[in-house]
Every structure is written in structure tokens, then in C-alpha cells.
Write an enzyme that holds these catalytic residues in place. Structure first.
Site, PDB file in Angstrom:
ATOM      1  N   VAL A 276      11.215   4.971   9.442  1.00  0.00           N
ATOM      2  CA  VAL A 276      10.506   6.152   8.962  1.00  0.00           C
ATOM      3  C   VAL A 276       9.047   5.836   8.639  1.00  0.00           C
ATOM      4  O   VAL A 276       8.697   4.707   8.294  1.00  0.00           O
ATOM      5  CB  VAL A 276      11.201   6.769   7.726  1.00  0.00           C
TER       6      VAL A 276
ATOM      7  N   ARG B 280       0.815  -1.183   0.000  1.00  0.00           N
ATOM      8  CA  ARG B 280       0.000   0.000   0.000  1.00  0.00           C
ATOM      9  C   ARG B 280       0.861   1.250   0.000  1.00  0.00           C
ATOM     10  O   ARG B 280       0.402   2.319  -0.348  1.00  0.00           O
ATOM     11  CB  ARG B 280      -0.889   0.027   1.236  1.00  0.00           C
TER      12      ARG B 280
ATOM     13  N   ASP C  77       4.213   3.192   6.845  1.00  0.00           N
ATOM     14  CA  ASP C  77       3.406   3.032   8.047  1.00  0.00           C
ATOM     15  C   ASP C  77       4.157   2.350   9.184  1.00  0.00           C
ATOM     16  O   ASP C  77       5.206   1.745   8.984  1.00  0.00           O
ATOM     17  CB  ASP C  77       2.171   2.179   7.729  1.00  0.00           C
TER      18      ASP C  77
ATOM     19  N   ASP D  29       7.766   2.855  -2.318  1.00  0.00           N
ATOM     20  CA  ASP D  29       7.952   3.925  -1.341  1.00  0.00           C
ATOM     21  C   ASP D  29       9.368   3.924  -0.784  1.00  0.00           C
ATOM     22  O   ASP D  29       9.981   4.968  -0.625  1.00  0.00           O
ATOM     23  CB  ASP D  29       6.917   3.839  -0.208  1.00  0.00           C
TER      24      ASP D  29
ATOM     25  N   ASP E  65      14.607  -0.971   1.439  1.00  0.00           N
ATOM     26  CA  ASP E  65      15.315  -1.163   2.701  1.00  0.00           C
ATOM     27  C   ASP E  65      16.210  -2.396   2.559  1.00  0.00           C
ATOM     28  O   ASP E  65      17.319  -2.295   2.055  1.00  0.00           O
ATOM     29  CB  ASP E  65      14.296  -1.299   3.837  1.00  0.00           C
TER      30      ASP E  65
END
Length: 183
Positions: free
Chosen positions: A156, A47, A162, A104, A107
């Protein structure tokens, strides 16, 4: 109990709303040149990528299609589980397509490596654009083709990111206060 003011949970802002908009414009100009005349499939990873994808495609001035996939290596908490799960597959045929994966954050890299290999195996030409790149967190070798911001190895939230499904609606990217997730 959730706080009424989400900003109170943020230790510091890493990337402001204005910086995100400006970087999205810059990336949009680059991607317009890259995909001119190609009709790429812009593939958002649900999402978290939704706010970035929505901002980015406003600045890509060529024909494109959008679709979404859901892949996860986080199952609540702040650390990757290490296991990548395909939850929702792409609806659009990808063989022979130029695909731009919109993420987004990169990582550990596990999710993007899995996705890129899956789509290439299906015959797609795949490139990756990410709002945030966290190279210190990398466990597998993968680099985005286009990146907005390189950030330190901190947890973050905001602008799609989220913690336990909260804070996605912050208009910026910030570091979550440790006391929020160390309960």
C-alpha cells in the site's frame, strides 16, 4: 518517468481520506483520555508517519510534545530488508516519560519491536498507535496499543506510505498496481 496523475498507479483505494480523518478523531478522543494531565511525548517515525501524526494530534486535547526518529527496515522496493537501522535518534530525554509512538503501518513488526525495546531500555513508558496494521505480514510478535485500520497483506501507498519515495502525498491509502513495482 513519473505519471502526472498519481491515481493512475492505484489498483484500489483501501482507506479513504474521509475514513482516515474520522478514525483520527476517534483515536484522538481515546488518547485525550489516556494522556490527560501527563504531557506525553508524541514520537513520529519519519518519514511515513508525518501525515497521520499531523492529523491525529489535531484531535488530542491535552498538552503534548512532539519529536521524531528515523528508523528503517526498507531500503527501496516492496519488501523489508530484515535489518533495522536507527538513522535519526530522538532529541528529547525519554527517561520517565510517557511516549506515544506514531507509525504509519505495522507490517513485519521488526521496526516497532526494535523501537519499543530501545525506548523502554532508556526508561520510557511506551505505547504505539498506528494508522494501519497488517498482521498477516508480521514476523515478530508486537501489537499496537491503538490501531486505525487492519488491512490485508498488500503493498500500500498514500497518506505517508511510499514506493521509492513516491505516492506519500496521496490523501488516501491505496494498493499500488503490481505493474508499477514489477518492472
Amino acid at each position: 518517468m513519473l505519471e502526472k496523475n498519481l491515481d493512475k498507479a492505484i489498483e484500489k483505494v483501501l482507506v479513504s481520506e474521509e475514513e482516515i480523518i474520522e478514525k483520527s478523531k476517534e483515536l484522538g478522543e481515546i488518547l485525550t483520555k489516556e494522556y490527560e494531565g501527563k504531557n506525553p511525548l508524541v514520537l513520529g517515525i519519519l518519514r511515513g508517519s508525518v501525515p497521520f501524526l499531523a492529523e491525529l494530534i489535531k484531535h488530542i486535547d491535552c498538552h503534548l510534545e512532539t519529536d521524531f526518529m528515523t528508523v528503517s527496515s526498507y531500503h527501496g522496493g516492496t519488501k523489508s530488508s530484515g535489518e533495522v537501522k536507527l538513522i535519526l535518534d530522538v532529541d528529547t530525554a525519554v527517561k520517565g516519560r510517557d511516549i506515544l509512538i506514531v507509525e504509519d503501518i505495522i507490517d513485519t513488526g521488526r521496526t516497532l519491536k526494535y523501537l519499543k525495546e530501545l525506548l523502554e531500555h532508556r526508561g520510557a513508558n511506551v505505547k504505539i498507535v498506528t494508522l494501519l496494521d497488517k498482521p498477516e505480514g508480521r514476523i515478530v510478535e508486537i501489537k499496537p496499543d491503538y490501531s486505525g485500520f487492519t488491512i490485508p497483506n498488500e503493498f500500500v501507498v498514500g497518506f505517508g506510505l511510499d514506493y521509492e519515495e513516491n505516492y506519500r502525498n496521496l490523501p488516501y491509502v491505496g494498493v499500488l498496481k503490481p505493474e508499477v513495482y514489477n518492472k
